[in-house]
Design an enzyme around this catalytic site. Structure first.
Site, PDB file in Angstrom:
ATOM      1  N   HIS A  98       0.813  -1.213   0.000  1.00  0.00           N
ATOM      2  CA  HIS A  98       0.000   0.000   0.000  1.00  0.00           C
ATOM      3  C   HIS A  98       0.851   1.269   0.000  1.00  0.00           C
ATOM      4  O   HIS A  98       0.340   2.378  -0.230  1.00  0.00           O
ATOM      5  CB  HIS A  98      -0.912  -0.016   1.234  1.00  0.00           C
ATOM      6  CG  HIS A  98      -2.188   0.743   1.049  1.00  0.00           C
ATOM      7  ND1 HIS A  98      -2.494   1.442  -0.097  1.00  0.00           N
ATOM      8  CD2 HIS A  98      -3.257   0.918   1.878  1.00  0.00           C
ATOM      9  CE1 HIS A  98      -3.679   2.010   0.028  1.00  0.00           C
ATOM     10  NE2 HIS A  98      -4.165   1.713   1.228  1.00  0.00           N
ATOM     11  N   ASP A 114      -2.286   2.374  -4.501  1.00  0.00           N
ATOM     12  CA  ASP A 114      -3.478   2.837  -3.818  1.00  0.00           C
ATOM     13  C   ASP A 114      -4.624   1.834  -4.003  1.00  0.00           C
ATOM     14  O   ASP A 114      -4.614   1.021  -4.939  1.00  0.00           O
ATOM     15  CB  ASP A 114      -3.922   4.201  -4.356  1.00  0.00           C
ATOM     16  CG  ASP A 114      -2.897   5.292  -4.070  1.00  0.00           C
ATOM     17  OD1 ASP A 114      -2.199   5.176  -3.036  1.00  0.00           O
ATOM     18  OD2 ASP A 114      -2.803   6.237  -4.868  1.00  0.00           O
TER      19      ASP A 114
END
Length: 407
Positions: free
Chosen positions: A378, A382
């Site tokens: 992450h 995204d």
């Protein structure tokens, strides 16, 4: 004059290995380039060849020892060795158990095949090899065992000298335990997976896909495909090509973090998780974006066969920009796979099962559905990009025509 047997160059950045097993014993005759030992590195098992013909005079290291590149592990004397059979002097109860091991040591076998021979207690000299130069493959041994051609001579569960309890517990119950040293490969897998969890901000996003169109396409063209290309049309070809399209649209999934920089790749090297005797390995399909379905299927088939035989090389594992792991072949319904650093994402495939689906007109039908899981870092990817990537995969699999017209 004795000739030294040295640990060969193991691959880029790899300086040491563990002695997995000796394929030849002191007193055995060896030919030039004949494998005499098996070494386990962080990624693969590889064989050490004899530098010249002669007699293996001594082992200088034991199974389980760690050795560095260039270290001397054995010596070979000029001249032929005593026949292995002359050393079989044999107290009765141990003779039957020792015989498969002795037979195995007198025949050149890959580490995976040797383990299978000892596990089933079969005589490798009685099995016809279908591999290169007539060598035995894992499939040869498994087929031989399936036919029931020979009753086992050793207990299953005995490997590398460690006795493993194989009998059912007595009526009163037993509480046996065993300790088995982790292979270097398993240690490395454990270390890398933990590093991935400690370093990356891991997150997993799910979707499902209707496999009807792909299954119909395979059913319609599988015979023509096999006849033309000499390989079966599998599911992995569809997912590999779908991944190439999706990675083109969402390049961050094919990128990696290097320090404070992001490295983007204009090529797709797909690491394919394959089950091997010593654990999971990930050989790489290079430039998958430029390959045909047949090229992908041939490459994957070759990886699978060589993983079973223990003949994958360091070069096969090097690199990779994205990973596909198919837990569905083992029956997995859903999972959260862990990325393979320094890659930033891994696509998990799962089993296909009939599930009720509400169709556009409101009717409910049983459809062959598969859950998809994308685990990703992450820090780089995204949630929007992860979802977009999975939607692209879903669209391509549910309408394979998109793979042909680059949509």
């Amino acid at each position: 004059m004795a000739t030294d047997v040295k640990v060969p160059v193991l691959g880029e950045s790899i300086t040491e290995a563990t002695v997995g097993e000796w394929l030849k014993q002191p007193g055995d005759a060896v030919d030039a380039d004949e494998p005499i030992a098996s070494l386990e590195t962080d990624k693969v098992a590889l064989e050490v060849p004899a530098p010249e013909a002669g007699t293996l005079s001594e082992h200088l290291v034991a199974v389980g020892d760690t050795v560095e590149v260039g270290a001397i592990i054995a010596k070979i004397e000029a001249g032929s060795g005593a026949a292995a059979s002359s050393a079989k002097a044999a107290p009765a109860p141990a003779a039957a158990k020792a015989e498969p091991a002795a037979d195995a040591s007198s025949i050149t076998l890959s580490p995976a095949v040797r383990r299978l021979v000892l596990e089933h207690g079969v005589d490798p000299s009685k099995i016809k090899g279908t591999g290169k130069d007539g060598r035995l493959t894992k499939d040869d041994v498994e087929q031989y065992v399936k036919t029931g051609a020979e009753a086992p001579l050793v207990e299953k569960g005995t490997a590398k000298g460690a006795e493993v309890p194989t009998t059912a517990p007595a009526a009163g119950g037993t509480r046996n335990e065993e300790r088995v040293r982790m292979t270097r490969l398993r240690q490395t897998v454990a270390k890398r997976l933990k590093e991935a969890q400690d370093t990356a901000a891991l997150l997993t996003t799910f979707n499902d896909v209707d496999m009807t169109a792909v299954m119909e396409t395979r059913s319609k063209y599988k015979e023509l495909f096999a006849k033309k290309h000499g390989v079966k049309l599998g599911f992995m070809g569809f997912f590999a090509k779908a991944a190439c399209l999706a990675l083109k649209d969402v390049p961050s999934v094919n990128a990696q973090i290097d320090g404070d920089e992001i490295v983007y790749h204009d090529y797709v090297d797909i690491s394919v998780a394959v089950s091997a005797p010593n654990g999971l390995v990930v050989p790489v399909i290079r430039n998958a974006e430029a390959m045909s379905f047949a090229d992908v299927e041939n490459t994957i088939g070759d990886f699978g066969k060589r993983a079973k035989d223990g003949t994958l090389t360091m070069a096969d594992m090097k690199g990779g920009t994205f990973t596909i792991s198919n837990g569905g072949v083992f029956g997995s319904l859903m999972s959260t796979p862990i990325i393979n650093p320094p890659q930033s994402a891994v696509l998990g495939l799962h089993r296909i099962e009939q599930r009720p689906v509400v169709m556009p007109g409101g009717s409910i039908e049983a459809r062959p559905m598969m859950y998809l899981a994308l685990s990703y870092d992450h820090r780089l990817i995204d949630g929007r990009e992860a979802v977009t990537f999975l939607v692209r995969i879903k669209e391509a699999i549910e309408d394979p025509t998109r793979l042909l017209i680059d949509l």
